[in-house]
Write an enzyme that holds these catalytic residues in place. Structure first.
Site, PDB file in Angstrom:
ATOM      1  N   SER A 117       0.835  -1.199   0.000  1.00 39.50           N
ATOM      2  CA  SER A 117       0.000   0.000   0.000  1.00 39.50           C
ATOM      3  C   SER A 117       0.873   1.254   0.000  1.00 39.50           C
ATOM      4  O   SER A 117       1.646   1.470  -0.923  1.00 39.50           O
ATOM      5  CB  SER A 117      -0.940  -0.043   1.215  1.00 39.50           C
ATOM      6  OG  SER A 117      -1.935   0.946   1.117  1.00 39.50           O
ATOM      7  N   ASP A 167      -6.029  -3.742  -1.854  1.00 41.41           N
ATOM      8  CA  ASP A 167      -4.920  -3.329  -1.001  1.00 41.41           C
ATOM      9  C   ASP A 167      -4.276  -4.540  -0.326  1.00 41.41           C
ATOM     10  O   ASP A 167      -4.962  -5.351   0.312  1.00 41.41           O
ATOM     11  CB  ASP A 167      -5.447  -2.349   0.054  1.00 41.41           C
ATOM     12  CG  ASP A 167      -4.334  -1.618   0.769  1.00 41.41           C
ATOM     13  OD1 ASP A 167      -3.464  -2.294   1.334  1.00 41.41           O
ATOM     14  OD2 ASP A 167      -4.338  -0.375   0.756  1.00 41.41           O
TER      15      ASP A 167
END
Length: 546
Positions: free
Chosen positions: A237, A388
């Site tokens: 991320s 993510d």
């Protein structure tokens, strides 16, 4: 055998087909001729021969494949010989014609294999820098187009040839092209220091600014840039975006330039403010219709501007670019799986436990790794749907260790530096409330409660830290995760709160000065004479094929 003799063999085959229409005689002659040609050594190849037999076509002009019955056509001489290489184990032991059920190599596969050998042959014969560079670039393009030939190219000596050219030719363009070709083939030079140095960065949105402050401290203590301090970067991320920003470079006219940490900090804060500036009513409406609160198209545009559209593997051309990887979560499989975006390939003898690819653009890897649910839309790349990576592994240090042991087997780990993006200490009132809640007896829990507990377990960064802290020596593994005055949202844009974030980082640095001093010393440890000699011998063995 001379060129005229090669031509005579083909003419004999044509003559037999004109003399008799008996398919069995034609097939027998064709097979015997093909076996004879396949036994000839590769040294008989010449430029004139390659020109005569057009390897861009599967069959010669006067050959056609029958619609029914046994195959009676004969591939060109060049194709036939390369087919022998592709199935050399069977050809060596076969006493007669190989049965049809064992002929697994199609003509298309044979053509691809032939093209691989042809490129390597031309690369070996090339005399000028321009011709060598063209051959290397052609090899890179060929390997990207047909990844399945990578193992075959390694087996026939592509790495040895590239290392030999690298030693002989000092052209900057040739050297950079060789670096990319070697990265595709899964070759990695020995690490420059005593062992492998790993940088791992957790996810956490805007709190990634904490990591930049801590890296500034390491640069100050060592006098080195971050990309010089580590051999391998791994992030998830926000961590992925930071790894790409730090490890890669941008082109300025004819030179390359790495961003400074101050530039990255300013750019990342500006990027966040532009993307996360959203009115609540518009964001709620977008969340209902597209499952994303923020403008996904704007996010992709800004990532493309911030990181660029170059391919991941092409970053290997820069000698200062470390090995980089970003972790996402693939959610359209039977089980949610971690996916590793790499700017390298693994050695052909090894296979990672994780799905992965280097065949995408830099911004796409960051976009996939940072596709936070409800914040942005899922990201479709190929047949996979990415979210993510933090929903599965918010602390990617264990994945980083797995990858480096495949890239540099039998190489010790010199230092692992793992950066978290902040945590808070609960106040006495909150702590008492938590104890009261945990002590209450409940016979059942809601499905939502169970789901969030599972999610918390999967993304527990400190749990991974505890495991690695027990497994790795204290002088090798270091974890930094500052305590914060207030746990900020991943999308916080308030300038005062961001300034408080930096003050928290400075306070943490002061309290852990000794620990940062220790890490700085470990990161710059040099190899001794014996270790450097071993590396030299290792490269020479690879180049000589031992």
């Amino acid at each position: 055998m001379s060129f005229n003799q090669w031509k005579l063999l083909n003419n004999l085959r044509d003559a037999v087909s004109k003399i008799t229409n008996d398919k069995s005689i034609q097939n027998t002659f064709s097979r015997d001729l093909l076996q004879l040609i396949q036994k000839l050594p590769p040294s008989l190849y010449s430029d004139s021969l390659v020109k005569y037999f057009d390897t861009r076509t599967v069959l010669s002009k006067d050959e056609t494949k029958p619609e029914t019955g046994e195959e009676s056509y004969l591939p060109s001489v060049f194709q036939g010989f390369k087919n022998k290489i592709a199935v050399k184990d069977e050809a060596k032991t076969a006493k007669a014609v190989v049965p049809k059920w064992r002929q697994t190599t199609s003509l298309a596969e044979t053509h691809i294999t032939s093209r691989t050998d042809q490129i390597l042959h031309f690369m070996e014969l090339a005399k000028t820098d321009d011709s060598i560079l063209r051959a290397i670039e052609e090899l890179i393009l060929h390997l990207k187009q047909y990844p399945e030939v990578k193992n075959k190219a390694v087996k026939v000596g592509a790495i040895r040839l590239l290392l030999f050219i690298r030693r002989k030719r000092k052209s900057v363009l040739i050297q950079s092209a060789i670096r990319e070709a070697l990265a595709i083939l899964g070759y990695a030079d020995p690490v420059p220091k005593k062992g492998i140095r790993i940088l791992s960065i957790d996810g956490g949105g805007i709190r990634g600014l904490l990591v930049l402050e801590m890296l500034k401290k390491l640069e100050e203590l060592t006098g080195k840039k971050t990309y010089e301090l580590f051999d391998f970067f791994c992030g998830v991320s926000t961590g992925a975006i930071l790894c790409f920003s730090i490890g890669m470079y941008i082109k300025i006219e004819l030179s390359v330039h790495h961003h400074t940490l101050d530039e990255i900090s300013e750019g990342y804060e500006r990027l966040s403010k532009e993307v996360f500036k959203q009115s609540s009513w518009r964001g709620t409406g977008s969340l209902v219709w597209s499952h994303s609160y923020y403008d996904t198209a704007l996010w992709e545009k800004k990532l493309r501007e911030h990181l660029g559209s170059a391919s991941l593997i092409s970053t290997a051309r820069n000698t200062n670019c470390p090995k980089l990887c970003a972790v996402s979560a693939v959610v359209n499989r039977e089980r949610v799986s971690a996916f590793v975006f790499r700017n390298y390939s693994l050695p052909w003898k090894f296979q990672s436990q994780y799905l992965g690819s280097s065949d995408c653009e830099i911004w796409q890897a960051a976009r996939a790794s940072a596709a936070a649910p409800t914040y942005f839309e899922e990201f479709k790349l190929g047949n996979f749907l990415h979210q993510d990576g933090g929903i599965l592994v918010n602390n990617p240090t264990a994945i980083a260790l797995h990858e480096v042991k495949l890239i540099w087997p039998n190489t010790p780990i010199q230092c692992v530096v793992s950066f978290g993006t902040g945590r808070t200490v609960p106040s006495p009132a909150e702590f008492a409330k938590q104890l009261e809640k945990e002590s209450s007896v409940s016979t059942s829990t809601s499905w939502a409660n169970k789901f969030y507990k599972i999610l918390d377990s999967a993304t527990d960064t400190e749990g991974v830290h505890t495991m690695l802290n027990d497994l790795l020596p204290g002088h090798v593994y270091y974890r930094f995760n500052p305590y914060l005055t207030e746990m900020l949202s991943m999308v916080e844009t308030d300038s005062q709160k961001l300034e408080q974030l930096r003050r928290d980082a400075i306070m943490y640095l002061r309290r852990n000065e000794d620990k940062f001093q220790e890490v700085a010393k470990v990161l710059v440890k040099e190899k001794n004479v014996v270790e450097r000699a071993k590396d030299y011998v290792k490269v020479q063995k690879e180049m000589l094929g031992f």
